[in-house]
Structure formats: structure tokens, C-alpha cells
Design a protein around this motif. Structure first.
Motif, PDB file in Angstrom:
ATOM      1  N   TYR A 144      19.577 -25.160 -13.222  1.00  0.00           N
ATOM      2  CA  TYR A 144      18.607 -24.956 -12.846  1.00  0.00           C
ATOM      3  C   TYR A 144      19.123 -25.742 -11.034  1.00  0.00           C
ATOM      4  O   TYR A 144      18.112 -25.492 -10.011  1.00  0.00           O
ATOM      5  CB  TYR A 144      18.149 -26.326 -13.062  1.00  0.00           C
ATOM      6  N   ALA A 145      20.267 -25.649 -10.638  1.00  0.00           N
ATOM      7  CA  ALA A 145      20.428 -26.486  -9.587  1.00  0.00           C
ATOM      8  C   ALA A 145      20.370 -24.722  -8.788  1.00  0.00           C
ATOM      9  O   ALA A 145      20.240 -25.246  -6.950  1.00  0.00           O
ATOM     10  CB  ALA A 145      21.537 -27.018  -9.411  1.00  0.00           C
ATOM     11  N   THR A 146      20.550 -23.989  -8.642  1.00  0.00           N
ATOM     12  CA  THR A 146      20.104 -22.290  -7.901  1.00  0.00           C
ATOM     13  C   THR A 146      19.274 -21.924  -8.035  1.00  0.00           C
ATOM     14  O   THR A 146      19.096 -21.450  -9.091  1.00  0.00           O
ATOM     15  CB  THR A 146      21.418 -21.282  -8.604  1.00  0.00           C
ATOM     16  N   LEU A 147      17.634 -22.342  -7.316  1.00  0.00           N
ATOM     17  CA  LEU A 147      16.888 -21.532  -6.937  1.00  0.00           C
ATOM     18  C   LEU A 147      17.082 -19.671  -7.172  1.00  0.00           C
ATOM     19  O   LEU A 147      16.980 -19.563  -5.689  1.00  0.00           O
ATOM     20  CB  LEU A 147      15.882 -22.417  -6.472  1.00  0.00           C
ATOM     21  N   LYS A 148      16.621 -19.668  -8.131  1.00  0.00           N
ATOM     22  CA  LYS A 148      15.669 -17.291  -7.336  1.00  0.00           C
ATOM     23  C   LYS A 148      14.787 -17.058  -7.954  1.00  0.00           C
ATOM     24  O   LYS A 148      13.812 -17.882  -8.371  1.00  0.00           O
ATOM     25  CB  LYS A 148      17.384 -17.040  -8.463  1.00  0.00           C
ATOM     26  N   ALA A 149      14.329 -16.384  -6.898  1.00  0.00           N
ATOM     27  CA  ALA A 149      13.443 -15.508  -7.028  1.00  0.00           C
ATOM     28  C   ALA A 149      12.932 -15.140  -8.360  1.00  0.00           C
ATOM     29  O   ALA A 149      13.918 -14.534  -9.308  1.00  0.00           O
ATOM     30  CB  ALA A 149      13.273 -14.562  -6.015  1.00  0.00           C
ATOM     31  N   PRO A 150      11.883 -15.260  -9.041  1.00  0.00           N
ATOM     32  CA  PRO A 150      12.015 -15.058 -10.263  1.00  0.00           C
ATOM     33  C   PRO A 150      11.393 -13.830 -10.800  1.00  0.00           C
ATOM     34  O   PRO A 150      11.552 -12.518 -11.550  1.00  0.00           O
ATOM     35  CB  PRO A 150      10.496 -15.302 -10.458  1.00  0.00           C
ATOM     36  N   PHE A 151      10.712 -12.512  -9.169  1.00  0.00           N
ATOM     37  CA  PHE A 151      10.488 -11.195  -9.268  1.00  0.00           C
ATOM     38  C   PHE A 151      10.104 -10.543  -7.563  1.00  0.00           C
ATOM     39  O   PHE A 151      10.714 -11.473  -6.744  1.00  0.00           O
ATOM     40  CB  PHE A 151       9.494 -11.485  -9.601  1.00  0.00           C
ATOM     41  N   ALA A 152      10.966  -9.273  -7.338  1.00  0.00           N
ATOM     42  CA  ALA A 152      10.419  -8.809  -5.753  1.00  0.00           C
ATOM     43  C   ALA A 152       9.388  -9.420  -5.142  1.00  0.00           C
ATOM     44  O   ALA A 152       8.232  -9.498  -6.054  1.00  0.00           O
ATOM     45  CB  ALA A 152      10.764  -8.135  -5.914  1.00  0.00           C
ATOM     46  N   GLY A 153       9.494 -10.054  -4.220  1.00  0.00           N
ATOM     47  CA  GLY A 153       7.755 -10.913  -3.360  1.00  0.00           C
ATOM     48  C   GLY A 153       8.587 -10.732  -2.548  1.00  0.00           C
ATOM     49  O   GLY A 153       9.151 -10.222  -1.371  1.00  0.00           O
ATOM     50  N   VAL A 154       7.519 -11.903  -1.407  1.00  0.00           N
ATOM     51  CA  VAL A 154       7.791 -12.529  -0.414  1.00  0.00           C
ATOM     52  C   VAL A 154       7.610 -13.729  -0.737  1.00  0.00           C
ATOM     53  O   VAL A 154       6.326 -14.253  -0.717  1.00  0.00           O
ATOM     54  CB  VAL A 154       6.536 -11.718   0.638  1.00  0.00           C
ATOM     55  N   VAL A 155       8.404 -14.808   0.866  1.00  0.00           N
ATOM     56  CA  VAL A 155       8.127 -16.416   0.688  1.00  0.00           C
ATOM     57  C   VAL A 155       7.208 -16.155   1.279  1.00  0.00           C
ATOM     58  O   VAL A 155       7.315 -16.543   2.462  1.00  0.00           O
ATOM     59  CB  VAL A 155       9.293 -16.178   0.816  1.00  0.00           C
ATOM     60  N   THR A 156       6.248 -16.982   0.905  1.00  0.00           N
ATOM     61  CA  THR A 156       4.673 -17.373   1.835  1.00  0.00           C
ATOM     62  C   THR A 156       4.641 -18.922   2.119  1.00  0.00           C
ATOM     63  O   THR A 156       4.425 -18.963   2.739  1.00  0.00           O
ATOM     64  CB  THR A 156       3.252 -16.960   0.415  1.00  0.00           C
ATOM     65  N   GLU A 157       6.132 -19.755   1.295  1.00  0.00           N
ATOM     66  CA  GLU A 157       5.923 -20.605   1.794  1.00  0.00           C
ATOM     67  C   GLU A 157       6.837 -21.569   1.123  1.00  0.00           C
ATOM     68  O   GLU A 157       7.712 -21.167   0.735  1.00  0.00           O
ATOM     69  CB  GLU A 157       4.569 -21.408   0.707  1.00  0.00           C
ATOM     70  N   ARG A 158       7.248 -22.203   2.265  1.00  0.00           N
ATOM     71  CA  ARG A 158       8.496 -23.112   2.495  1.00  0.00           C
ATOM     72  C   ARG A 158       8.206 -24.690   2.951  1.00  0.00           C
ATOM     73  O   ARG A 158       7.939 -25.113   3.627  1.00  0.00           O
ATOM     74  CB  ARG A 158       9.874 -22.467   2.702  1.00  0.00           C
ATOM     75  N   ASN A 159       8.623 -25.598   1.343  1.00  0.00           N
ATOM     76  CA  ASN A 159       8.505 -26.788   1.849  1.00  0.00           C
ATOM     77  C   ASN A 159       9.835 -27.732   1.831  1.00  0.00           C
ATOM     78  O   ASN A 159       9.929 -28.610   1.834  1.00  0.00           O
ATOM     79  CB  ASN A 159       7.660 -27.674   0.951  1.00  0.00           C
ATOM     80  N   VAL A 160      11.053 -26.695   1.972  1.00  0.00           N
ATOM     81  CA  VAL A 160      12.134 -27.328   2.409  1.00  0.00           C
ATOM     82  C   VAL A 160      13.360 -26.649   3.354  1.00  0.00           C
ATOM     83  O   VAL A 160      13.240 -25.803   3.301  1.00  0.00           O
ATOM     84  CB  VAL A 160      12.619 -27.723   0.724  1.00  0.00           C
ATOM     85  N   ASP A 161      14.158 -28.023   3.477  1.00  0.00           N
ATOM     86  CA  ASP A 161      15.238 -27.456   4.856  1.00  0.00           C
ATOM     87  C   ASP A 161      16.151 -27.856   4.429  1.00  0.00           C
ATOM     88  O   ASP A 161      16.282 -29.208   3.268  1.00  0.00           O
ATOM     89  CB  ASP A 161      14.319 -27.652   5.906  1.00  0.00           C
ATOM     90  N   PRO A 162      17.505 -27.250   5.208  1.00  0.00           N
ATOM     91  CA  PRO A 162      19.117 -27.145   4.829  1.00  0.00           C
ATOM     92  C   PRO A 162      19.480 -28.820   4.782  1.00  0.00           C
ATOM     93  O   PRO A 162      19.082 -29.711   6.205  1.00  0.00           O
ATOM     94  CB  PRO A 162      19.818 -26.558   5.606  1.00  0.00           C
ATOM     95  N   GLY A 163      20.216 -29.699   3.959  1.00  0.00           N
ATOM     96  CA  GLY A 163      19.530 -31.142   3.845  1.00  0.00           C
ATOM     97  C   GLY A 163      18.679 -32.212   3.240  1.00  0.00           C
ATOM     98  O   GLY A 163      18.965 -33.291   3.596  1.00  0.00           O
ATOM     99  N   ASP A 164      17.469 -31.454   3.193  1.00  0.00           N
ATOM    100  CA  ASP A 164      17.048 -32.597   2.152  1.00  0.00           C
ATOM    101  C   ASP A 164      17.219 -32.902   1.505  1.00  0.00           C
ATOM    102  O   ASP A 164      17.883 -31.687   0.636  1.00  0.00           O
ATOM    103  CB  ASP A 164      15.538 -30.963   2.395  1.00  0.00           C
ATOM    104  N   PHE A 165      16.978 -34.727   0.591  1.00  0.00           N
ATOM    105  CA  PHE A 165      16.831 -35.203  -0.707  1.00  0.00           C
ATOM    106  C   PHE A 165      15.333 -34.231  -1.184  1.00  0.00           C
ATOM    107  O   PHE A 165      14.546 -34.909  -1.234  1.00  0.00           O
ATOM    108  CB  PHE A 165      16.701 -36.085  -0.550  1.00  0.00           C
ATOM    109  N   VAL A 166      15.917 -33.770  -2.261  1.00  0.00           N
ATOM    110  CA  VAL A 166      15.429 -33.171  -3.631  1.00  0.00           C
ATOM    111  C   VAL A 166      15.073 -33.754  -4.318  1.00  0.00           C
ATOM    112  O   VAL A 166      15.942 -34.374  -4.608  1.00  0.00           O
ATOM    113  CB  VAL A 166      15.685 -31.703  -3.957  1.00  0.00           C
ATOM    114  N   ARG A 167      14.319 -34.434  -4.844  1.00  0.00           N
ATOM    115  CA  ARG A 167      13.102 -34.930  -6.020  1.00  0.00           C
ATOM    116  C   ARG A 167      12.647 -34.628  -6.961  1.00  0.00           C
ATOM    117  O   ARG A 167      11.411 -34.216  -6.490  1.00  0.00           O
ATOM    118  CB  ARG A 167      13.713 -36.406  -6.126  1.00  0.00           C
ATOM    119  N   ASN A 168      11.964 -35.318  -8.032  1.00  0.00           N
ATOM    120  CA  ASN A 168      11.054 -34.720  -9.152  1.00  0.00           C
ATOM    121  C   ASN A 168      10.061 -35.797  -9.174  1.00  0.00           C
ATOM    122  O   ASN A 168      10.481 -37.017  -9.494  1.00  0.00           O
ATOM    123  CB  ASN A 168      11.626 -35.078 -10.275  1.00  0.00           C
ATOM    124  N   ALA A 169       9.663 -36.124  -7.905  1.00  0.00           N
ATOM    125  CA  ALA A 169       8.240 -36.097  -7.338  1.00  0.00           C
ATOM    126  C   ALA A 169       6.735 -36.599  -8.307  1.00  0.00           C
ATOM    127  O   ALA A 169       5.579 -36.589  -7.659  1.00  0.00           O
ATOM    128  CB  ALA A 169       8.535 -37.004  -5.889  1.00  0.00           C
TER     129      ALA A 169
END
Length: 342
Positions: A144-169
Motif C-alpha cells: 500500500y506504500a506504493t501507489l499505482k495507477a488503477p487503469f490506463a489514463g491521465v493524472v488530472t490532479e496531484r495533491n502531493v509533492d516529493p518530501g511531503d508528510f502523508v497521513r490519514n487525515a
């Protein structure tokens, strides 16, 4: 643009990695213990075999001593040998019987040790299975720590950058945002609310024409993919979904367009403009037609489908009549008129 299964991001979870390494070491320990207990079974089984062999040897010795004692005892009665020899033979007989009993006891101990070794080995096997299952569980969690595309498509939104702290909020009051939004582009889904009056006629497979003004007026042909088969209690409409082909990617998510659903297709039908239909005092449908070129006649008709622009006439007209359209007010039957526009 991403492919199905392509990695989008990797979340660094050091504490989980350490736990995984610790569990790997635990698996190795239990596997080693399992092998040791299995080896102990082989040793215990060898001792049982050895004890059984010694029992056979002791039984033979005991039988031989017994036969010898009986023979000497017979000779003593005939005064052929001395009592001393009989006593020595009896002593050897008793010693062989004691040896047989001792060997049997050793065999019982060896069997008990074998059963204990087998029980220990079974316990070690169970522990090894548990540790392996825990390791597999941790492997699944680490995936689960590796996020993969569920199907072929286009990433229309990205809300995280390298180095960001990710938590279940994510909570009820703060639903949060997804790290990535991926949209499938080769097929677009259009959702259409169908009014109650037409909902009963729409079914899966009905022909559809979709026109998007942003892409010109050329219609896209499709079919009704699915219907909800229920009306929304607030809007009194039924949701219909249509999957549109979009191999060229011209359609974009969020676009608006016009959908036409062919709920009943007729090759031959009499259709008049909506403003040509009048309604009598009793609510009957009437159309003003021309008789003799300058006389108004009221023609009662039965209407069918109404798309808001045109109305189908089921009976009352044959399609060759001249009719009066427009907001001309109420004309009497038999009134004389002058045609200014056909």
C-alpha cells in the motif's frame, strides 16, 4: 499519461520496514527451529529402532537361558550334574529376564521421546506457518506504500509533492483530498436525468446522439449503457448513463453537451410544430386546417410523443393538409382567411 499499474508515488514508511525485517528474522528462526525438531524426530526414531533390536536380542538370550535352565534342572534330578551348576544357570536365566525388562523399559522411553519430538515438531511447524503468514500480511501492507495507477489514463490532479508528510487525515468533518486523481480518457461517461414522463420509455441499448458545442455540431453516436430504474425523489428524474467513445481524446471530463435519446423510432409519422396544436374547451386537441384554400376547419387529433418542439399526430391528419401555426389566437370553425405564408 499513465499506464495501468504504473507507479505514481512511493511512500517511505521506515518503521514498517524495520518491522518487516524483524519479521523476516523471526521466520528464519522458526524455520531453523522446525528443522531442528525434525532432526530430533529422526534421532528419536533411530533410538526406538535400536531399542526394538535390543528387545529382540534380549528375548533370544532370555529364551536360551530358560531352555538351558530347564535342561540343567532335569540333569540335577538324575544326579548327572551338581546343584552348583543349576544355581549358576538359574542366575543367568534371571539376569537375561532382567535385561529383557530393562530393554523394554528403554524402548518405552524411546517411544515416548519420539512422540514428544513429533509434538514439538508439529508446534514448530505451526509457529513457522504463523510467522510466514504475518510476514505475508506485512508484505501486503507494504504494497500500500506504493501507489499505482488503477487503469490506463491521465493524472488530472496531484495533491502531493516529493518530501511531503502523508497521513490519514480523512474524517467525517475533514474528508481530505486524494493524493492523485486518474481519469480514463478512451471512454467518457455521460449522466443524463430523464424526466418522469419519458423515463418509462428509456431502456438499455436505445440509440443516442451526443453533440458537444465546443467540438462543433457533428454528433457522436452511442447507446444507453445503463439506467438506474428508479426516480429521484427530489427531481422526479431517472439517471441514465451513456458511455461515449473517445479514442482521439477530444472529449474532456466536465464538458457539457446535448443528448438525444431515440426512445421510439418511426420511419413514417405525422409531425407538426408544437404551436400548431390547440386545445378545445373540453381539453381536446385540435389543429386548424384549411379547407378549400381559404376556410378554417377544426380537426380533432390524437397526439403522441412531444419533444417540446414537435408533436406526433397519431390520428386526425393524413399529412397532406395545410395547417395554421403561430400565435394567431382562437379561430372559428368555417372562418375565412387569407394565407400570407405557407
Amino acid at each position: 499519461v499513465v499506464k495501468g499499474g504504473q507507479t505514481l508515488a512511493v511512500i517511505d514508511v521506515p518503521e514498517m520496514m524495520k518491522g518487516y525485517e524483524s519479521q523476516q528474522a523471526e521466520v528464519e528462526r522458526t524455520e531453523s527451529a522446525r528443522k531442528q525438531f525434525r532432526a530430533a524426530i529422526d534421532v528419536a526414531r533411530a533410538k526406538v529402532d535400536q531399542a526394538e533390536a535390543e528387545i529382540g536380542k534380549a528375548k533370544a538370550q532370555s529364551n536360551a537361558s530358560t531352555l538351558e535352565y530347564k535342561r540343567i534342572e532335569e540333569l540335577v534330578r538324575t544326579k548327572a550334574v551338581t546343584q552348583k551348576l543349576a544355581d549358576e544357570t538359574l542366575s543367568r536365566k534371571l539376569a537375561s529376564e532382567a535385561e529383557l525388562a530393562s530393554v523394554k523399559a528403554s524402548q518405552a522411553v524411546a517411544v515416548a521421546n519420539l512422540r514428544a519430538s513429533e509434538a514439538d515438531a508439529d508446534g514448530a511447524d505451526a509457529s513457522a506457518v504463523v510467522t510466514r503468514k504475518r510476514l505475508e500480511e506485512m508484505e501486503v501492507l507494504m504494497q500500500y506504500a506504493t501507489l499505482k495507477a488503477p487503469f490506463a489514463g491521465v493524472v488530472t490532479e496531484r495533491n502531493v509533492d516529493p518530501g511531503d508528510f502523508v497521513r490519514n487525515a480523512q474524517t467525517i468533518s475533514n474528508p481530505g483530498k486524494p493524493l492523485f486523481s486518474v481519469a480514463r480518457m478512451d471512454k467518457m461517461r455521460v449522466r443524463v436525468p430523464i424526466p418522469e414522463r419519458d423515463a418509462v420509455y428509456v431502456k438499455k441499448g436505445d440509440k443516442v446522439k451526443f453533440v458537444c458545442r465546443a467540438l462543433g455540431n457533428k454528433p457522436i453516436q452511442a447507446k444507453v449503457s445503463r439506467t438506474s430504474r428508479r426516480l429521484d425523489s427530489k427531481t422526479r428524474t431517472m439517471l441514465v448513463e451513456i458511455d461515449l467513445p473517445n479514442e482521439d481524446g477530444r472529449l474532456l471530463p466536465g464538458m457539457y453537451g446535448t443528448i438525444s435519446i431515440m426512445i421510439d423510432e418511426k420511419l413514417n409519422a405525422v409531425v407538426v410544430p408544437s404551436n400548431a396544436v390547440r386545445y378545445g374547451l373540453a381539453g381536446e386537441s385540435v389543429i386548424y386546417v384549411l379547407r378549400g384554400g381559404d376556410k378554417i376547419a377544426h380537426a380533432p387529433v390524437k397526439v403522441g410523443h412531444d419533444d417540446g418542439h414537435n408533436i406526433e399526430i397519431l390520428s386526425g391528419l393524413n399529412g397532406t393538409e395545410q395547417i395554421v401555426t403561430g400565435m394567431l389566437g382562437r379561430l372559428k370553425d368555417g372562418a375565412s382567411v387569407t394565407v400570407v405564408k405557407n
